[in-house]
Design an enzyme around this catalytic site. Structure first.
Site, PDB file in Angstrom:
ATOM      1  CG  ASP A   1     -10.392 -14.830  17.401  1.00 47.81           C
ATOM      2  OD1 ASP A   1     -11.156 -14.880  18.371  1.00 47.81           O
ATOM      3  OD2 ASP A   1      -9.750 -15.806  16.979  1.00 47.81           O
TER       4      ASP A   1
ATOM      5  CG  ASP B   1     -13.369 -21.437  19.320  1.00 45.09           C
ATOM      6  OD1 ASP B   1     -13.524 -20.304  19.828  1.00 45.09           O
ATOM      7  OD2 ASP B   1     -12.445 -21.708  18.536  1.00 45.09           O
TER       8      ASP B   1
HETATM    9  C1  GLA Z   1     -10.526 -18.685  17.647  1.00 45.28           C
HETATM   10  C2  GLA Z   1     -11.935 -18.241  17.266  1.00 45.28           C
HETATM   11  C3  GLA Z   1     -12.414 -19.070  16.093  1.00 45.28           C
HETATM   12  C4  GLA Z   1     -11.452 -18.921  14.923  1.00 45.28           C
HETATM   13  C5  GLA Z   1     -10.037 -19.263  15.341  1.00 45.28           C
HETATM   14  C6  GLA Z   1      -9.026 -18.895  14.288  1.00 45.28           C
HETATM   15  O1  GLA Z   1     -10.507 -19.994  18.139  1.00 45.28           O
HETATM   16  O2  GLA Z   1     -12.790 -18.353  18.346  1.00 45.28           O
HETATM   17  O3  GLA Z   1     -13.715 -18.672  15.714  1.00 45.28           O
HETATM   18  O4  GLA Z   1     -11.512 -17.593  14.430  1.00 45.28           O
HETATM   19  O5  GLA Z   1      -9.671 -18.581  16.526  1.00 45.28           O
HETATM   20  O6  GLA Z   1      -7.741 -19.311  14.628  1.00 45.28           O
END
Ligand code: GLA
Length: 402
Positions: free
Chosen positions: A171, A230
């Site tokens: 990520d 997200d």
């Molecule tokens: C990002 C990702 C999420 C999650 C968070 C973890 O926002 O897009 O899906 O994995 O990090 O901190």
């Protein structure tokens, strides 16, 4: 080559949408794994348990090795993986390619107690990240060390492989800040190469929110790539992410799919929306990663029916693995179309807050089935009334005939 050879989208449960980095610990993860089995979700195909960000201790050890948070995961991550495997499930874990994980930046990770002031993002750290003036590792008041894998990719992957990890979520999280990483493809491709050199088969799910058009390059080496920022637990977020993802339908193919982010089904404001969300994701051939706390769910709750809906899952897991396109931009109704080896499916989604009535959309041949909100309404219907946030699914092809 030990990247995953699974051709249909991944299915499982991930800790993030239910817990972020708050309140996760080994008992909570295993209770959710148990529920995955007890509720019949594992039998329906949800076979992977992913611990997202928040499993790490605040500091690497003297060798630079990541460690499990000693309070939340006192038995260790390897033990947790064994427990998950003993339940017949696969085990996934989270890493980030830069210096920080996202929870370090956005959740003040280290402290991370729900209700605490850290629910507010760490403004100082975000400002540092955005201006490229991040404090060096180990310094700064109350700061935790760099938990990202920058310059430690191989070491971190070996650690995970040793723990029996079957699935890696990698990520981005502002990895360009204070590193030599500027374009996104390289670091993700490098991790893919490292995975390919391992003995274990690892499903590789990458996430860079669609910033550098991953639909153009990630399919060369990743099993899935996020298309957007997200997801939130709202109708607007679900509908907008579906629209944005369908723009890149052409990128999805067997083994390599657009990822519109994890499911928020079970956390949304209505069971109708939960069901529509699962159907929409299925039309997109999306990974189906459950993101609700299954400890609260009973077998006869509507969310179980939504998640195990055989029609939705047969669409999501269809062997041809194609992503739906959106065929109209009409007021208040989004229409998605997906073509199969035999026949088509059209999903008309009422994105508004009052019911709508529409003509039956054409579906490339004689209609085999029409469903609204999970119920067959008869293939000869002419007009369809769809409740707020509900969806009508129209299919052609003998395979779908009821
Ligand atoms: C990002 C990702 C999420 C999650 C968070 C973890 O926002 O897009 O899906 O994995 O990090 O901190």
């Amino acid at each position: 080559m030990t990247l995953s050879t699974r051709t249909t989208p991944a299915m499982g449960w991930n800790s993030w949408n239910a817990f972020r980095c708050y309140e996760i610990d080994e008992a909570t993860i295993l209770a959710n794994a148990d529920q995955l089995v007890a509720l019949g979700l594992a039998d329906a195909g949800y076979d992977t348990v992913v611990v997202d960000d928040g499993w790490q201790a605040a500091h690497r050890d003297a060798d630079g090795t990541l460690q499990a948070d000693p309070v939340r995961f006192p038995s260790g991550i390897g033990w947790l993986g064994e427990q998950i495997h003993a339940r017949g499930l696969r085990f996934g874990l989270y890493l980030a390619p830069g210096r920080k994980t996202c929870a370090q930046i956005w959740d003040g990770y280290g402290h991370c107690t729900r209700g605490d002031a850290v629910l507010t993002p760490d403004a100082a750290l975000i400002a540092e990240a955005q201006t490229g003036t991040m404090t060096p590792p180990e310094s700064g008041p109350g700061r935790i060390a760099d938990l990202g894998s920058w310059q430690r990719e191989s070491q971190d992957l070996d650690l995970l492989t040793g723990w029996g990890v079957d699935y890696l979520k990698y990520d981005w999280c502002m990895a360009e800040r204070e590193t030599d990483l500027q374009e996104h493809r390289g670091p993700f491709a490098r991790m893919a190469q490292l995975i390919a050199g391992q003995d274990r088969e690892i499903h590789y799910s990458i996430s860079e929110y669609g910033f550098q058009a991953p639909w153009k390059w990630a399919g060369e080496f990743a099993n899935s790539w996020r298309t957007t920022d997200d997801i939130g637990a709202s109708a607007d977020s679900v509908f907008q992410i579906a629209r944005d993802t369908a723009e890149h339908a052409a990128a999805t193919r067997p083994g390599h799919v657009n990822d519109p982010d994890m499911l928020h089904a079970g956390n949304l404001p209505s069971p109708v929306l939960d069901r529509t969300h699962v159907l929409l994701w299925s039309m997109l051939a999306a990974p189906l990663m459950i993101g609700t706390d299954l400890r609260r769910v009973r077998a006869d709750d509507p969310i179980v029916a939504a998640l195990t809906d055989r029609v939705a899952l047969s669409i999501d897991q269809d062997a041809e693995v194609s992503c739906a396109v959106r065929t109209n931009a009409g007021e208040g109704v989004d229409v998605y179309r997906r073509t199969f080896a035999e026949g088509e499916a059209v999903l008309a989604v009422n994105t508004g807050v009052t019911e709508v009535t529409i003509d039956v959309p054409p579906v490339g041949g004689p209609i085999a089935s029409i469903r609204i909100d999970g119920h067959e309404v008869g293939a000869d219907a002419r007009r369809l009334t769809i409740p707020s946030w509900g969806a009508a699914l129209v299919r052609s092809g003998a395979r779908w005939a009821v």
